[in-house]
Scaffold this motif. Sequence first.
Motif, PDB file in Angstrom:
ATOM      1  N   GLY A  51       7.568  18.187 -35.387  1.00  0.00           N
ATOM      2  CA  GLY A  51       7.582  16.729 -35.441  1.00  0.00           C
ATOM      3  C   GLY A  51       7.886  16.099 -34.099  1.00  0.00           C
ATOM      4  O   GLY A  51       7.238  15.133 -33.682  1.00  0.00           O
ATOM      5  N   ILE A  52       8.858  16.660 -33.396  1.00  0.00           N
ATOM      6  CA  ILE A  52       9.186  16.144 -32.062  1.00  0.00           C
ATOM      7  C   ILE A  52       8.009  16.349 -31.114  1.00  0.00           C
ATOM      8  O   ILE A  52       7.668  15.461 -30.323  1.00  0.00           O
ATOM      9  CB  ILE A  52      10.467  16.804 -31.530  1.00  0.00           C
ATOM     10  CG1 ILE A  52      11.681  16.327 -32.342  1.00  0.00           C
ATOM     11  CG2 ILE A  52      10.663  16.508 -30.047  1.00  0.00           C
ATOM     12  CD1 ILE A  52      12.955  17.072 -32.053  1.00  0.00           C
ATOM     13  N   GLY A  53       7.377  17.497 -31.203  1.00  0.00           N
ATOM     14  CA  GLY A  53       6.199  17.753 -30.375  1.00  0.00           C
ATOM     15  C   GLY A  53       5.078  16.768 -30.648  1.00  0.00           C
ATOM     16  O   GLY A  53       4.410  16.285 -29.724  1.00  0.00           O
ATOM     17  N   MET A  54       4.855  16.456 -31.914  1.00  0.00           N
ATOM     18  CA  MET A  54       3.807  15.492 -32.272  1.00  0.00           C
ATOM     19  C   MET A  54       4.161  14.086 -31.788  1.00  0.00           C
ATOM     20  O   MET A  54       3.282  13.338 -31.347  1.00  0.00           O
ATOM     21  CB  MET A  54       3.572  15.507 -33.779  1.00  0.00           C
ATOM     22  CG  MET A  54       2.937  16.783 -34.271  1.00  0.00           C
ATOM     23  SD  MET A  54       2.798  16.848 -36.057  1.00  0.00           S
ATOM     24  CE  MET A  54       1.260  15.981 -36.269  1.00  0.00           C
ATOM     25  N   LEU A  55       5.440  13.714 -31.844  1.00  0.00           N
ATOM     26  CA  LEU A  55       5.860  12.401 -31.341  1.00  0.00           C
ATOM     27  C   LEU A  55       5.664  12.304 -29.827  1.00  0.00           C
ATOM     28  O   LEU A  55       5.202  11.270 -29.317  1.00  0.00           O
ATOM     29  CB  LEU A  55       7.311  12.121 -31.715  1.00  0.00           C
ATOM     30  CG  LEU A  55       7.585  11.862 -33.193  1.00  0.00           C
ATOM     31  CD1 LEU A  55       9.090  11.770 -33.439  1.00  0.00           C
ATOM     32  CD2 LEU A  55       6.883  10.607 -33.665  1.00  0.00           C
TER      33      LEU A  55
END
Length: 76
Positions: A51-55
């Motif tokens: 999720g952090i990577g996608m953000l």
Amino acid sequence: MAEKKSGAFDIRVVIAALIGIYGLILTVLGLVGKQAEIDKAAGININLYGGIGMLVFAALFVLWARLRPIAVPVEE
């Protein structure tokens, strides 16, 4: 010939919004996930990291769209 910026109709902004929404959902799931789910993934909280990577990816897409906007020629 005059040029106009595409703005919100730039496909990069749409892609960033979709990836950002999915990233936000995964980040929240990673923060409130149960330890049993984390143990299934060899002890790595993949929802949180994914999720952090996608953000971050969505933020880079928006930054790219803002720094290098597409100029559409306008006919007079």
